[in-house]
Design an enzyme around this catalytic site. Structure first.
Site, PDB file in Angstrom:
ATOM      1  CD  GLN A  26      34.378  -7.399 -54.328  1.00 50.36           C
ATOM      2  OE1 GLN A  26      34.894  -8.000 -55.803  1.00 50.36           O
ATOM      3  NE2 GLN A  26      35.005  -7.644 -53.160  1.00 50.36           N
ATOM      4  NE  ARG A  82      37.906  -7.418 -64.388  1.00 53.63           N
ATOM      5  CZ  ARG A  82      38.378  -8.504 -63.409  1.00 53.63           C
ATOM      6  NH1 ARG A  82      38.567  -8.153 -62.485  1.00 53.63           N
ATOM      7  NH2 ARG A  82      37.866  -9.739 -62.838  1.00 53.63           N
ATOM      8  CG  HIS A 125      33.773 -11.201 -59.651  1.00 54.70           C
ATOM      9  ND1 HIS A 125      35.186 -10.335 -60.706  1.00 54.70           N
ATOM     10  CD2 HIS A 125      34.550 -11.176 -58.237  1.00 54.70           C
ATOM     11  CE1 HIS A 125      36.643 -10.106 -59.549  1.00 54.70           C
ATOM     12  NE2 HIS A 125      35.787 -10.198 -58.553  1.00 54.70           N
ATOM     13  CG  ASN A 169      38.086 -12.215 -61.559  1.00 56.86           C
ATOM     14  OD1 ASN A 169      38.662 -11.371 -61.509  1.00 56.86           O
ATOM     15  ND2 ASN A 169      37.981 -12.176 -59.676  1.00 56.86           N
ATOM     16  CD  GLU A 170      41.567 -13.287 -58.840  1.00 59.18           C
ATOM     17  OE1 GLU A 170      40.748 -13.874 -57.240  1.00 59.18           O
ATOM     18  OE2 GLU A 170      41.904 -12.058 -58.497  1.00 59.18           O
ATOM     19  CG  ASN A 311      42.559 -10.219 -61.162  1.00 58.97           C
ATOM     20  OD1 ASN A 311      43.218  -9.268 -61.917  1.00 58.97           O
ATOM     21  ND2 ASN A 311      42.103 -10.922 -60.743  1.00 58.97           N
ATOM     22  CE1 TYR A 313      44.321  -8.877 -56.081  1.00 57.27           C
ATOM     23  CE2 TYR A 313      44.131  -6.696 -54.727  1.00 57.27           C
ATOM     24  CZ  TYR A 313      43.264  -7.286 -55.969  1.00 57.27           C
ATOM     25  OH  TYR A 313      42.124  -7.252 -56.716  1.00 57.27           O
ATOM     26  CD  GLU A 382      40.741  -8.006 -59.458  1.00 52.89           C
ATOM     27  OE1 GLU A 382      41.429  -8.470 -57.834  1.00 52.89           O
ATOM     28  OE2 GLU A 382      39.615  -8.477 -59.840  1.00 52.89           O
ATOM     29  CD1 TRP A 425      39.973  -4.623 -55.059  1.00 57.26           C
ATOM     30  CD2 TRP A 425      39.258  -5.120 -57.246  1.00 57.26           C
ATOM     31  NE1 TRP A 425      38.480  -4.847 -54.321  1.00 57.26           N
ATOM     32  CE2 TRP A 425      38.412  -5.711 -55.443  1.00 57.26           C
ATOM     33  CE3 TRP A 425      38.451  -5.451 -58.141  1.00 57.26           C
ATOM     34  CZ2 TRP A 425      36.996  -5.718 -56.350  1.00 57.26           C
ATOM     35  CZ3 TRP A 425      37.322  -5.697 -58.247  1.00 57.26           C
ATOM     36  CH2 TRP A 425      36.600  -5.813 -57.012  1.00 57.26           C
ATOM     37  CD  GLU A 432      38.271  -9.046 -50.426  1.00 60.35           C
ATOM     38  OE1 GLU A 432      37.691  -8.110 -51.689  1.00 60.35           O
ATOM     39  OE2 GLU A 432      39.409  -9.611 -50.167  1.00 60.35           O
TER      40      GLU A 432
HETATM   41  C1  GBH Z   1      40.819 -10.491 -56.051  1.00 63.87           C
HETATM   42  O1  GBH Z   1      40.569 -11.723 -54.961  1.00 63.87           O
HETATM   43  C2  GBH Z   1      39.187 -10.848 -56.157  1.00 63.87           C
HETATM   44  O2  GBH Z   1      38.853 -10.141 -57.506  1.00 63.87           O
HETATM   45  C3  GBH Z   1      38.040  -9.383 -55.848  1.00 63.87           C
HETATM   46  O3  GBH Z   1      37.064  -9.815 -56.729  1.00 63.87           O
HETATM   47  C4  GBH Z   1      39.098  -8.898 -53.893  1.00 63.87           C
HETATM   48  O4  GBH Z   1      38.072  -8.572 -53.386  1.00 63.87           O
HETATM   49  C5  GBH Z   1      39.883  -8.437 -54.235  1.00 63.87           C
HETATM   50  O5  GBH Z   1      41.083  -9.338 -55.013  1.00 63.87           O
HETATM   51  C6  GBH Z   1      41.265  -8.207 -53.290  1.00 63.87           C
HETATM   52  O6  GBH Z   1      41.334  -9.260 -52.011  1.00 63.87           O
HETATM   53  O7  GBH Z   1      45.547 -17.751 -48.639  1.00 63.87           O
HETATM   54  O8  GBH Z   1      46.795 -18.912 -50.777  1.00 63.87           O
HETATM   55  O9  GBH Z   1      44.670 -18.584 -49.980  1.00 63.87           O
HETATM   56  C7  GBH Z   1      42.289 -11.885 -55.012  1.00 63.87           C
HETATM   57  C8  GBH Z   1      41.953 -12.932 -54.317  1.00 63.87           C
HETATM   58  C9  GBH Z   1      42.950 -13.355 -51.642  1.00 63.87           C
HETATM   59  C10 GBH Z   1      43.508 -15.116 -53.817  1.00 63.87           C
HETATM   60  C11 GBH Z   1      44.464 -13.723 -51.381  1.00 63.87           C
HETATM   61  C12 GBH Z   1      44.676 -15.322 -53.340  1.00 63.87           C
HETATM   62  C13 GBH Z   1      45.430 -16.187 -51.314  1.00 63.87           C
HETATM   63  C14 GBH Z   1      45.946 -17.235 -51.573  1.00 63.87           C
HETATM   64  N1  GBH Z   1      43.381 -13.562 -53.111  1.00 63.87           N
HETATM   65  N2  GBH Z   1      44.497 -15.189 -51.688  1.00 63.87           N
HETATM   66  S1  GBH Z   1      45.514 -18.720 -49.863  1.00 63.87           S
END
Ligand code: GBH
Length: 487
Positions: A26, A82, A125, A169-170, A311, A313, A382, A425, A432
């Site tokens: 990224q 990180r 990642h 990561n995730e 993480n 949000y 995050e 984050w 992105e």
């Molecule tokens: C993180 O992902 C990442 O680690 C990072 O790289 C990224 O830039 C940051 O967040 C911002 O996006 O609608 O069912 O698909 C978070 C990723 C995005 C995972 C939204 C879950 C929604 C679930 N998340 N997603 S769904």
């Protein structure tokens, strides 16, 4: 719970750490310099699969600007940074070492340490070497050995300087979006009822191997864990038992998929095993589409994270899909899950459709984690918010971090949850993923039109700096109402 709506004025415990995060694909750019191999995200973007047809080829050019990034981190006053290491920079074909790439992270780590900033390394990642994807990537069980060897090289090179490691990561994101619906690289979507499960199975084993390699083989003295993502799942109707169960299932089939093996018993949550087995039978299949771990594998996977990396949000309102449907339809992870979700229209938006601003959801998921996985050290790896403008007067982002961090404070002070740190984050606007440069999460603005990729602090950088200096809060917030950016 106490004081749900009230802002809490207090300090965090002294040891609590604040940090900021980025990831290699990224921010780094330098996609083909000094021997770096292509990653699956280079391939994906070069095939015009990103929304604005952009690529991570240059991004923030941190490969050349890393010293500037460290000046920004210094300005913020964070205790740790990180960042992630690009596997194809270390091993262009996923297997063979590349000294130049290895040197870059030595320089970055040394410069961080010279500035008293703790390096926290994410090993993976999402930027898999394309050469490994050519052999099936996370679908090929040989990835487990490949990943262990890659991680081992990192421990040998940087283990003496780095005390914080994150294996993956995730994994939810890269297995579901990468190998399920194809929204993310490598863009595979031809068997969404099997491939995500296979990729996840291999990812969990790969994680466990790296964990054991660090402690047993390399004999590392630091901490190593995994970062999982989950947004809080509020029952759509909190008085409807079906919706309460939907909330539970939504978390178990998302976070629990990875957290249950790692933190509980080396195996998937029961609800996942039963649901997928039942639906597979209804589909007339011979056995469950969910792979099984052997007893030896379970023992090897259980207990492989020294902290709970999370993480988070946003929040969804969860309710059940008609449970008789999945068995009649084609196999699909999302159908197996059987969860539908909404947003409350009163929740403010952001620059990302999936991200609504719901600060209290963070406190709720932290409580869920403690209730389900015990009293562990939780590290928020995050949290942050996007807009589509990149405005420097980002009062909405400033309010976001104040209000979300305040919920973390409540979780610590009122709920007795052992949250050891918070990571913003992101340090700066960046690539992105599938949204390219259209969604900006940075505390610092990056001018992608300018060859120097000039970084400029936003108001939120000031805000975060103040929270860090105060080590919490000294004044009432919510003074700044949240203004959603025009989409
Ligand atoms: C993180 O992902 C990442 O680690 C990072 O790289 C990224 O830039 C940051 O967040 C911002 O996006 O609608 O069912 O698909 C978070 C990723 C995005 C995972 C939204 C879950 C929604 C679930 N998340 N997603 S769904």
């Amino acid at each position: 719970p106490k004081n749900v709506d009230q802002f809490h004025i207090d300090k965090f415990p002294e040891e609590f750490m604040f940090g900021a995060a980025t990831s290699a694909a990224q921010v780094e750019g330098g996609w083909d310099v000094d021997g770096k191999g292509a990653s699956i995200w280079d391939t994906f973007a070069n095939a015009d699969k990103v929304k604005d047809k952009s690529t991570p080829q240059i991004a923030c050019d941190s490969y050349h600007n890393y010293k500037q990034d460290i000046v920004l981190l210094k300005q913020l006053g964070v205790k740790f940074y990180r960042f992630s290491i690009a596997w194809p920079r270390i091993m262009p074909d996923g297997i063979t070492r590349n000294d130049k790439g290895i040197e870059y992270y030595h320089n970055l780590i040394d410069e961080l340490k010279m500035n008293q900033i703790i390096p926290m390394v994410t090993i993976y990642h999402w930027d898999l070497p394309q050469s490994l994807e050519n052999y099936g990537g996370w679908l090929n069980s040989s990835i487990v050995d490949r990943f262990r060897n890659y991680a081992h090289l990192l421990f040998e090179e940087y283990g003496g300087k780095v005390d914080w490691w994150i294996t993956l990561n995730e994994p939810w994101v890269f297995v579901v979006k990468g190998y399920g619906n194809g929204e993310f690289a490598p863009g595979i979507s031809d068997d969404p009822g099997r491939k995500p499960y296979i990729a996840a199975h291999n990812a969990i084993k790969a994680h466990a191997e790296a964990y054991h390699d660090y402690h047993d083989n390399y004999k590392g003295k630091g901490k190593i864990g995994i970062t999982l993502n989950i947004d809080w799942q509020e029952p759509k109707d909190p008085y409807n038992p079906d919706d309460i169960e939907a909330s539970e299932w939504a978390i178990q089939t998302f976070l629990g998929w990875f957290a249950h093996p790692v933190y509980i018993n080396g195996d998937y949550p029961d609800v996942m095993k039963t649901k997928i087995a039942t639906i597979s039978t209804e589909q007339g299949l011979g056995g469950s589409r969910l792979p099984e771990f052997t007893a030896a594998e379970k023992a090897r996977i259980n207990g492989t994270s020294d902290f709970f990396g999370i993480n988070s949000y946003s929040t969804n309102l969860a309710y059940k899909d008609d449970p008789s449907r999945a068995g009649k339809e084609a196999p699909d992870y999302f159908k197996d899950r059987g969860i539908l979700s909404d947003f409350d229209p009163s929740w403010p938006g952001s620059g990302s459709t999936w991200l609504k601003v719901v600060p209290w959801g963070l406190r709720k998921i932290l409580n869920w984690v403690k209730n389900n996985y015990g009293d562990r050290e939780i590290l928020i790896t995050e949290n942050g918010v996007s807009d589509n403008t990149g405005t420097l007067q980002d009062s909405q982002r400033a309010a976001f971090i104040r209000n979300y961090i305040n919920e973390v404070l409540k979780a610590v002070k009122y709920d007795g949850i052992n949250v050891i740190g918070y990571t913003a984050w992101s340090l700066m606007d960046n690539f992105e993923w599938q949204s390219g440069y259209t969604e900006r999460f940075g505390l610092y603005h990056v001018d992608f039109e300018d060859a120097n990729r000039t970084r400029t602090p936003k108001s939120s950088a000031q805000e975060f700096h103040k929270i860090i200096v105060d080590h919490g809060f000294t004044t009432e917030s919510k003074a700044e109402p949240y203004h959603p950016s025009p989409l």
